[in-house]
Design an enzyme around this catalytic site. Structure first.
Site: not given
Ligand code: F6P
Length: 366
Positions: A123, A145, A187-188, A290
């Site tokens: 962003t 992250d 995630m991360g 998510h």
């Molecule tokens: O950057 C935040 C994040 O949730 C990461 O941890 C993950 O790799 C990515 O975004 C997932 O993105 P999307 O919502 O496009 O699947």
């Protein structure tokens, strides 16, 4: 104090995280109540700025949202003003246009004296051409992250780490009952902060993070050794970006229209399959995905987000231009807006939590 600011825009860009609404509230309430500044909400991140989708935010609009997950403005982790996806051509290839002028037209149409951009490094990078065109943008760093350079912490991270910790706690009892190995993928992106914090907080037996590539033989040997103990089971906190010493990260999909097209995911299943195949210990995988981004922010993130939103307005009123709010050594401060662009704050391999883990016999797979 700057008196020239009469109307500001606020947008949330990138993936959502807990605390976005708390920042929007702090920004808008401070602007309206303390400075009599009008606030225009820009919908769905930079897409709303490009497509001129906005709505005025009054005091009531931002009341009662502090504890709410997500973002009342909507967000988008694909729309990049310099490379805006408009559809596919006849060959099915994506068509991108430079939409910076469209953003500037929206800024002009609403007579916005500044923009508060709440988002991650992507962003902040997206805001760069606007800054170069003379728009004052103040950034507020978010991401679960915790990988933004220049700030010790981003809002959203602590809530996500807490959700992961509680999930790992739950996996403990079922792992123990069945004498299984449970791999929990979190995630991360390329940073191991979430896995490291949640793994530490839940007492995970194995923590796999991208910064410390693992040797699967060592992970298997460690799990096997634990099977001979009284509570024979193992919990593995595995970052989505973790990778074997002799291999690569696992890419789940590519989102070509996104500024950062790589989406990681799937390493947890590969690790589990390998462990089961090599050790014959029954192994299961849970992918939190998510879930970590959703839900209400916990106290620490509500407080941090409120401070960040307030500080963004303070910077603006001090006449500062193109700055990003940061927290350094528990003090609110600011850095150049694009300071974090195209960089990642990774876990140092000698980080104190890695030392703590090693001291209590946590396996990092190395
Ligand atoms: O950057 C935040 C994040 O949730 C990461 O941890 C993950 O790799 C990515 O975004 C997932 O993105 P999307 O919502 O496009 O699947």
């Amino acid at each position: 104090m700057s008196k020239s600011i009469q109307r500001i825009g606020v947008l949330t860009g990138g993936g959502d995280c807990p605390g976005l609404n708390a920042v929007i509230r702090a920004v808008a309430k401070t602007a309206i109540h303390q400075h009599e500044i009008e606030v225009i909400g820009i919908q769905d991140g930079f897409e709303g700025l490009i497509e001129n989708r906005t709505r005025p935010l009054d005091f009531a609009d931002v009341s009662g949202i502090l504890a709410r997950g997500g973002t009342i403005l909507g967000t988008n982790n694909k729309a990049n003003p310099e490379k805006y996806y408009t559809g596919d051509d006849e060959q099915g290839e994506p068509i991108f246009i430079n939409a910076v002028d469209k953003c500037l037209a929206t800024v002009e149409a609403h007579k916005l004296d500044a923009l508060i951009v709440i988002g991650g490094d992507g962003t902040m990078s997206c805001a760069k051409p606007l800054v170069e065109a003379g728009v004052n943008c103040i950034g507020v760093p978010k991401t679960i992250d915790n990988d933004i350079v220049g700030t010790d912490i981003t809002f959203g991270f602590t809530t996500a780490a807490n959700t992961a910790t509680l999930s790992l706690d739950r996996l403990h009892s079922t792992a123990a009952s069945h004498h299984r190995v449970m791999v929990c993928e979190v995630m991360g992106r390329n940073a191991g902060w979430l896995a490291l914090h949640a793994g530490t907080a839940s007492g995970a037996d194995v923590i796999l993070i991208p910064e410390i590539p693992f040797d699967i033989d060592k992970v298997c040997a460690f799990c096997e050794s634990r099977m001979t103990e009284r509570r024979g089971f193992s919990i593995i906190a595995c970052a989505e970006g973790a990778k074997p010493q002799d291999g690569e990260q696992v890419v789940k999909r590519r989102v070509e229209s996104s500024p950062d097209p790589i989406r990681l995911g799937g390493i947890g299943q590969l690790v589990a399959d390998d462990i089961q195949k090599r050790t014959k210990i029954e192994t299961r995988t849970t992918v939190l995905g998510h879930v970590l981004r959703g839900g209400p922010p916990i106290t620490a993130d509500r407080v941090l987000a409120s401070q960040f939103g307030y500080h963004a307005m303070r910077l603006l009123m001090q006449g500062k231009k193109s700055r990003m709010v940061v927290m350094q050594k528990n003090d609110l401060s600011d850095v150049e807006l694009t300071y974090a662009a195209n960089k990642q704050r990774l876990v140092p391999t000698d980080h104190v939590l890695v030392e703590v883990g090693r001291a209590v016999k946590t396996c990092f797979g190395d």
